[in-house]
Design an enzyme around this catalytic site. Structure first.
Site, PDB file in Angstrom:
ATOM      1  N   HIS A 140      42.099  44.188  18.802  1.00  0.00           N
ATOM      2  CA  HIS A 140      41.818  44.779  19.846  1.00  0.00           C
ATOM      3  C   HIS A 140      41.584  43.907  21.201  1.00  0.00           C
ATOM      4  O   HIS A 140      40.649  43.464  21.347  1.00  0.00           O
ATOM      5  CB  HIS A 140      40.604  45.906  19.795  1.00  0.00           C
ATOM      6  CG  HIS A 140      40.677  46.983  20.799  1.00  0.00           C
ATOM      7  ND1 HIS A 140      41.252  47.865  20.826  1.00  0.00           N
ATOM      8  CD2 HIS A 140      39.760  47.099  21.861  1.00  0.00           C
ATOM      9  CE1 HIS A 140      41.229  48.831  21.809  1.00  0.00           C
ATOM     10  NE2 HIS A 140      40.131  48.368  22.742  1.00  0.00           N
ATOM     11  N   LYS A 183      46.152  54.757  27.113  1.00  0.00           N
ATOM     12  CA  LYS A 183      45.466  53.333  28.301  1.00  0.00           C
ATOM     13  C   LYS A 183      45.876  52.238  27.827  1.00  0.00           C
ATOM     14  O   LYS A 183      45.357  52.036  26.464  1.00  0.00           O
ATOM     15  CB  LYS A 183      44.027  53.539  28.415  1.00  0.00           C
ATOM     16  CG  LYS A 183      43.690  52.751  29.579  1.00  0.00           C
ATOM     17  CD  LYS A 183      42.109  53.145  30.013  1.00  0.00           C
ATOM     18  CE  LYS A 183      41.080  52.286  29.131  1.00  0.00           C
ATOM     19  NZ  LYS A 183      39.651  52.591  29.553  1.00  0.00           N
ATOM     20  N   LYS A 235      45.268  47.994  27.721  1.00  0.00           N
ATOM     21  CA  LYS A 235      44.479  46.986  28.286  1.00  0.00           C
ATOM     22  C   LYS A 235      45.505  45.789  28.895  1.00  0.00           C
ATOM     23  O   LYS A 235      46.159  45.369  27.950  1.00  0.00           O
ATOM     24  CB  LYS A 235      43.777  46.532  27.122  1.00  0.00           C
ATOM     25  CG  LYS A 235      42.560  47.593  26.731  1.00  0.00           C
ATOM     26  CD  LYS A 235      41.537  47.502  27.741  1.00  0.00           C
ATOM     27  CE  LYS A 235      40.150  48.475  27.052  1.00  0.00           C
ATOM     28  NZ  LYS A 235      39.168  48.557  28.226  1.00  0.00           N
ATOM     29  N   ASP A 287      43.987  49.300  32.199  1.00  0.00           N
ATOM     30  CA  ASP A 287      42.621  48.887  32.357  1.00  0.00           C
ATOM     31  C   ASP A 287      42.461  47.538  32.571  1.00  0.00           C
ATOM     32  O   ASP A 287      43.097  46.735  31.437  1.00  0.00           O
ATOM     33  CB  ASP A 287      41.626  49.358  31.411  1.00  0.00           C
ATOM     34  CG  ASP A 287      40.208  48.966  31.453  1.00  0.00           C
ATOM     35  OD1 ASP A 287      39.902  48.456  32.545  1.00  0.00           O
ATOM     36  OD2 ASP A 287      39.434  49.262  30.637  1.00  0.00           O
ATOM     37  N   GLU A 343      42.266  51.340  35.899  1.00  0.00           N
ATOM     38  CA  GLU A 343      40.873  51.299  35.862  1.00  0.00           C
ATOM     39  C   GLU A 343      40.279  49.797  36.234  1.00  0.00           C
ATOM     40  O   GLU A 343      40.782  48.866  35.754  1.00  0.00           O
ATOM     41  CB  GLU A 343      40.431  51.609  34.438  1.00  0.00           C
ATOM     42  CG  GLU A 343      38.946  51.807  34.198  1.00  0.00           C
ATOM     43  CD  GLU A 343      38.584  52.182  32.823  1.00  0.00           C
ATOM     44  OE1 GLU A 343      37.197  51.653  32.289  1.00  0.00           O
ATOM     45  OE2 GLU A 343      39.419  52.689  32.059  1.00  0.00           O
ATOM     46  N   ASP A 398      34.639  51.443  36.892  1.00  0.00           N
ATOM     47  CA  ASP A 398      34.241  51.505  35.567  1.00  0.00           C
ATOM     48  C   ASP A 398      33.154  50.383  35.496  1.00  0.00           C
ATOM     49  O   ASP A 398      31.849  50.803  35.624  1.00  0.00           O
ATOM     50  CB  ASP A 398      35.217  51.037  34.512  1.00  0.00           C
ATOM     51  CG  ASP A 398      34.530  50.920  33.191  1.00  0.00           C
ATOM     52  OD1 ASP A 398      33.433  51.330  33.009  1.00  0.00           O
ATOM     53  OD2 ASP A 398      35.111  50.296  32.354  1.00  0.00           O
ATOM     54  N   LYS A 411      30.152  56.757  31.429  1.00  0.00           N
ATOM     55  CA  LYS A 411      29.642  56.041  30.237  1.00  0.00           C
ATOM     56  C   LYS A 411      28.089  56.139  30.363  1.00  0.00           C
ATOM     57  O   LYS A 411      27.365  55.724  31.142  1.00  0.00           O
ATOM     58  CB  LYS A 411      30.066  54.302  30.046  1.00  0.00           C
ATOM     59  CG  LYS A 411      31.537  54.249  30.169  1.00  0.00           C
ATOM     60  CD  LYS A 411      31.898  52.858  29.953  1.00  0.00           C
ATOM     61  CE  LYS A 411      33.432  52.562  29.876  1.00  0.00           C
ATOM     62  NZ  LYS A 411      33.699  51.079  29.740  1.00  0.00           N
ATOM     63  N   GLU A 449      37.925  59.225  26.632  1.00  0.00           N
ATOM     64  CA  GLU A 449      38.463  58.170  25.799  1.00  0.00           C
ATOM     65  C   GLU A 449      37.478  57.931  24.690  1.00  0.00           C
ATOM     66  O   GLU A 449      37.294  56.824  24.036  1.00  0.00           O
ATOM     67  CB  GLU A 449      38.354  56.779  26.676  1.00  0.00           C
ATOM     68  CG  GLU A 449      39.344  55.610  26.110  1.00  0.00           C
ATOM     69  CD  GLU A 449      39.023  54.374  27.090  1.00  0.00           C
ATOM     70  OE1 GLU A 449      39.337  53.292  26.500  1.00  0.00           O
ATOM     71  OE2 GLU A 449      38.768  54.689  28.261  1.00  0.00           O
TER      72      GLU A 449
END
Length: 371
Positions: A20, A165, A167, A196, A222, A247, A271, A325
């Site tokens: 990831h 989304k 990255k 993001d 983001e 964020d 969050k 998410e």
């Protein structure tokens, strides 16, 4: 008075289904931090304080969370009233500075145990439930365009996600935007595309990148620049049609109010950990609503406990224009809950049982627990 008799903190490393790739680190496993509070009436509440990449993302690490809870939080907890989570959290805030992720885990565990004792879902302590299912985005973060498209097609065909989304931020702006544009073309008319950047662009990079992303049909970006640069975020929000979402800039109600006052974002990523807990995340949501700012249910890639806690809170919030998410458990190769969370029809069903409405499989957890 019901007391907290035991505080147990477990750190476990659960492999991910693929690398990831984020701007600040590449994850091959997720380290989950779980807190178990045992009450004097026998009920055990669970909470989660999972972060990303050790100290690559923020100032709390799995190791520091465990040590701080065991050393500094536990004496405060055992002196408190387990039936009064708000009072216990006020005591913690008076005696312990910061430690938002750890405090979130404690608050979740307090309300989980209270819900079990009173036979109420955790959501009932934060407002009437408005949603039984929450839309869930999937993050495409292998870093490989072809692999990301293949992965997106698979989850779209399975009717699991239709919001993606991406990255970005590890490569130069042009390459990153080419990668995004190719994926946007592949899913045009079938899925929403967001990005993001995790603060990794300068203002100049952001102006160049957002122009390219806007042309590609990307709907939201983001935290494209540093979280403390609220003026820069405001300028980007004014210049581009793409929604600019805060964020990392959000660290609780005070920061949310400051960003709202300065028109520094079109949307907030909520969050529970970054806000310092469920109650404070709810306050951030109320600030957003009062200032016409859209909301999105964010994640720190928590496992089932943190994901369920977030879902309970988000189920009480109106709006949530950008959905959520809450896919963290799906990124892990193994589920540590006795019954996995229910994902399907492009969303997550909010648990309905007392407290969090979930149970941990201790045998599975022990397989990944650090000794």
């Amino acid at each position: 008075m019901i007391r907290i008799e035991n505080v147990d903190v477990v750190v476990a490393d659960v492999p991910t289904i693929r690398p990831h790739v984020l701007a600040m680190t590449t994850m091959m496993a997720q380290t989950v931090v779980l807190v178990f509070l045992t009450r004097s009436d026998g009920f055990v509440g669970m909470g989660e304080a999972t972060t990303i990449g050790g100290l690559a993302y923020g100032e709390e690490s799995p190791e520091s969370i465990k040590v701080n809870i065991e050393t500094y939080f536990a004496p405060v907890l055992v002196a408190g009233d387990a039936d009064d989570p708000a009072g216990v959290m006020k005591s913690l805030d008076r005696q312990i500075v910061g430690n938002r992720f750890a405090k979130c885990a404690i608050e979740t565990a307090l309300y989980d145990a209270l819900g079990q004792a009173q036979g109420k879902p955790l959501s009932e302590y934060f407002g009437p439930r408005l949603h039984d299912q929450l839309p869930v985005a999937w993050t495409l973060a292998s870093g490989d365009t072809g692999q990301d498209i293949e992965e997106g097609e698979a989850v779209l065909a399975a009717r699991r996600h239709r919001n993606f989304k991406l990255k970005i931020g590890t490569r130069d702006v042009a390459r990153d935007c080419e990668h995004v544009a190719a994926i946007a073309r592949a899913f045009e008319g079938r899925a929403s595309i967001r990005v993001d950047v995790n603060q990794h662009w300068s203002r100049g990079d952001a102006v160049r990148g957002l122009a390219l992303l806007q042309d590609a049909g990307v709907e939201m970006a983001e935290q494209p620049i540093a979280g403390q640069d609220i003026g820069g975020m405001r300028a980007l929000a004014e210049q581009f049609d793409i929604a600019i979402m805060a964020d990392e800039a959000l660290t609780g109600p005070d920061s949310a109010q400051r960003i709202a006052d300065e028109n520094g974002a079109d949307a907030f990523s909520l969050k529970i950990t970054q806000s310092g807990g469920l109650t404070k995340a709810g306050e951030v949501a109320r600030i957003a609503a009062a200032n016409g700012i859209d909301t999105y249910g964010g994640t720190m890639l928590e496992g089932g406990i943190g994901t369920a806690a977030s879902a309970h809170l988000f189920s009480t919030l109106p709006g949530m224009k950008w959905g959520t998410e809450l896919f963290g458990p799906l990124l892990m190769t193994e589920e540590i809950l006795e019954q996995p969370l229910d994902y399907g029809e492009f969303g997550l069903a909010v648990p309905t049982g007392p407290g969090l409405g979930i149970r941990v499989n201790r045998d599975k957890l022990n397989r990944f627990r650090r000794r």
